[in-house]
Design a protein around this motif. Structure first.
Motif, short mmCIF file in Angstrom:
data_model
loop_
_atom_site.label_atom_id
_atom_site.label_comp_id
_atom_site.label_asym_id
_atom_site.label_seq_id
_atom_site.Cartn_x
_atom_site.Cartn_y
_atom_site.Cartn_z
N UNK B 45 0.83 -1.21 0.00
CA UNK B 45 0.00 0.00 0.00
C UNK B 45 0.86 1.27 0.00
N UNK B 46 0.31 2.30 -0.61
CA UNK B 46 0.99 3.60 -0.65
C UNK B 46 1.06 4.22 0.75
N UNK B 47 2.16 4.83 1.06
CA UNK B 47 2.24 5.62 2.30
C UNK B 47 2.01 7.07 1.91
N UNK B 48 1.53 7.85 2.83
CA UNK B 48 1.31 9.26 2.52
C UNK B 48 2.63 10.01 2.58
N UNK B 49 2.93 10.76 1.52
CA UNK B 49 4.18 11.53 1.48
C UNK B 49 3.86 13.01 1.65
N UNK B 51 4.63 16.96 0.68
CA UNK B 51 5.00 17.53 -0.61
C UNK B 51 6.52 17.57 -0.77
N UNK B 52 7.19 17.86 0.32
CA UNK B 52 8.66 17.91 0.27
C UNK B 52 9.24 16.52 -0.04
N UNK B 53 8.68 15.50 0.61
CA UNK B 53 9.15 14.13 0.35
C UNK B 53 8.85 13.71 -1.09
N UNK B 54 7.67 14.11 -1.56
CA UNK B 54 7.28 13.75 -2.94
C UNK B 54 8.23 14.40 -3.95
N UNK B 55 8.54 15.67 -3.74
CA UNK B 55 9.44 16.36 -4.67
C UNK B 55 10.85 15.75 -4.64
N UNK B 56 11.31 15.40 -3.44
CA UNK B 56 12.64 14.80 -3.32
C UNK B 56 12.68 13.44 -4.02
N UNK B 57 11.59 12.68 -3.85
CA UNK B 57 11.54 11.36 -4.49
C UNK B 57 11.51 11.50 -6.02
N UNK B 58 10.77 12.48 -6.52
CA UNK B 58 10.70 12.70 -7.98
C UNK B 58 12.11 13.02 -8.51
N UNK B 59 12.82 13.90 -7.81
CA UNK B 59 14.18 14.24 -8.26
C UNK B 59 15.08 13.00 -8.28
N UNK B 60 14.97 12.20 -7.23
CA UNK B 60 15.77 10.98 -7.16
C UNK B 60 15.42 10.04 -8.31
N UNK B 61 14.12 9.88 -8.56
CA UNK B 61 13.69 8.97 -9.64
C UNK B 61 14.15 9.50 -11.00
N UNK B 62 14.16 10.83 -11.16
CA UNK B 62 14.66 11.41 -12.43
C UNK B 62 16.11 10.98 -12.65
N UNK B 63 16.90 11.03 -11.59
CA UNK B 63 18.31 10.64 -11.72
C UNK B 63 18.46 9.14 -11.96
N UNK B 64 17.61 8.35 -11.31
CA UNK B 64 17.65 6.91 -11.59
C UNK B 64 17.33 6.65 -13.07
N UNK B 65 16.38 7.44 -13.60
CA UNK B 65 16.02 7.28 -15.03
C UNK B 65 17.22 7.59 -15.92
N UNK B 108 6.38 4.82 -11.67
CA UNK B 108 6.35 5.35 -10.30
C UNK B 108 6.24 6.88 -10.33
N UNK B 109 6.94 7.51 -11.30
CA UNK B 109 6.83 8.97 -11.40
C UNK B 109 5.41 9.38 -11.76
N UNK B 110 4.77 8.59 -12.64
CA UNK B 110 3.37 8.89 -13.00
C UNK B 110 2.48 8.76 -11.76
N UNK B 111 2.76 7.72 -10.93
CA UNK B 111 1.96 7.56 -9.71
C UNK B 111 2.12 8.75 -8.76
N UNK B 112 3.30 9.39 -8.85
CA UNK B 112 3.57 10.54 -7.98
C UNK B 112 3.07 11.85 -8.60
N UNK B 172 9.49 4.70 0.95
CA UNK B 172 8.11 4.30 1.19
C UNK B 172 7.92 2.88 0.64
N UNK B 173 6.89 2.14 1.11
CA UNK B 173 6.79 0.71 0.76
C UNK B 173 6.76 0.40 -0.75
#
Lengths: 98, 258
Positions: B45-49, B51-65, B108-112, B172-173
């Motif tokens: 299940x999704x955990x609630x993030x 906005x700051x956590x969401x933005x940080x995760x998006x940046x991280x995922x961009x770099x993983x991409x 995952x980025x689309x989910x975010x 997050x899970x």
């Protein structure tokens, strides 16, 4: 007369190797028939059994049906490495053989 | 009598032909991807993030991409000049893995809530990682096997293996489960690179000096990328995973001093 130090040093070679029955531990990164030969490493506090060695490349625990000793060769299937057991400072370590 | 299910009883040639095969790959990935669309099981299940956590995760995922796209472009290009059939077949499995990684990261980025991932990647990508990607693709364009396998399967894969493994322990899970599936793939990529290069350096020791120069050139980019990636994840310096432990140990095993 036997040198007790020499006897102690040779003793492990004369002692028969322990055998181990392997069971799956949930490791799922290799085909099913090979899974019982590997398990996840739980970090630096994870104590390895006499039939186990840590792969230095991918940090998976390799398991054997027999006690491992220096000079033995084993394979790490998750990262496809061939390893040899060596003894360093009384500790058995797995080293990659290319 | 040898036991065919005991991998430690294999001869070296049998072992290599077993693991460098699609048969092995199918059965391996089935274990950790079956029933997990986009690398994540329905029960997670999704955990609630925030906005700051969401933005940080998006940046991280961009770099993983960026990293996964580099590996996808490079590994597909390397098939054309791989030295033998085993390497070609292995790289073909790696191409599939890298394509899947890119797909699950974009998903995952689309989910975010990222509507235009390409634009976000362009905006947020780490400059050192982009430079590393360019350099890797130059090696591939030059059909330089040793430099390509070193840059991609030893350096880049080692970086990804360390960062993803650490991130999976704190994410997050949903992100964590997706990353664990990627790490399982990275073990093969990293091991293939180190073992192939290790054999090659024994056969052609003069290659060592040339690769050492490449290592020195790429070290800064790798370590800068690593430092930035962990900064984005908010990992304090004292708690950062030991990239040097993983990366420098790998290059030390290949005979490169730091």
């Amino acid at each position: 007369m036997n040198d007790p130090l020499e006897t102690a040093r040779r003793a492990p070679e004369r002692r028969p190797r322990q055998s181990f029955e392997l069971e799956e531990t949930g490791f799922n990164e290799v085909p099913k028939r090979f899974r019982k030969f590997y398990r996840r490493w739980r970090g630096p506090k994870d104590k390895l059994a006499p039939n186990e060695a840590l792969c230095p490349v991918c940090k998976v625990v390799i398991r054997s049906t027999k006690e491992l000793r220096a000079g033995d060769r084993v394979y790490c299937m998750p990262c496809m490495s061939r390893l040899e057991l060596v003894e360093e400072n009384g500790v058995l370590l797995a080293k990659v053989i290319y | 009598m040898s036991d065919e299910s005991n991998p430690h009883e294999f001869g070296e040639a049998d072992f290599r032909s077993t693991v460098h095969s699609f048969e092995f790959w199918f059965e391996a990935v089935e274990g950790y991807l079956h029933g997990r669309p986009y690398g994540v099981s329905a029960a997670t299940k999704e955990a609630e993030l925030t906005e700051r956590q969401r933005q940080a995760l998006i940046t991280t995922l961009c770099n993983y991409c960026v990293g996964e796209t580099a590996a996808l472009d490079a590994s597909s290009g390397m098939i054309g000049f791989a030295p033998d059939r085993h390497a070609k077949i292995f790289l073909a499995t790696q191409v599939v893995d890298e394509g899947r990684h890119l797909e699950v990261l974009l998903h995952r980025m689309a989910q975010l809530g990222v509507a235009a991932p390409e634009a976000e990647i362009e905006k947020r990508a780490n400059r050192s990682l982009l430079k590393f990607k360019d350099r890797l693709l130059e090696f591939v364009d030059a059909r330089d096997w040793e430099a390509s396998i070193f840059a991609q399967n030893v350096i880049l894969e080692c970086l990804e293996f360390t960062v993803f493994r650490h991130h999976a322990g704190t994410a997050d899970p949903v992100t964590a489960e997706m990353l664990r599936g990627i790490v399982s793939d990275e073990r093969r990529h990293m091991g293939f690179g180190e073992n192939d290069l290790g054999r090659r350096l024994i056969a052609a020791p003069h290659t060592h000096d040339r690769l050492y120069k490449i290592k020195r050139e790429l070290d800064t980019l790798v370590l800068d990328t690593f430092s930035e990636a962990l900064g984005e994840l908010g990992v304090p310096h004292a708690e950062r995973p030991d990239l040097e432990g993983d990366y420098l140990a790998a290059v030390a095993r290949l005979g490169f001093r730091s």
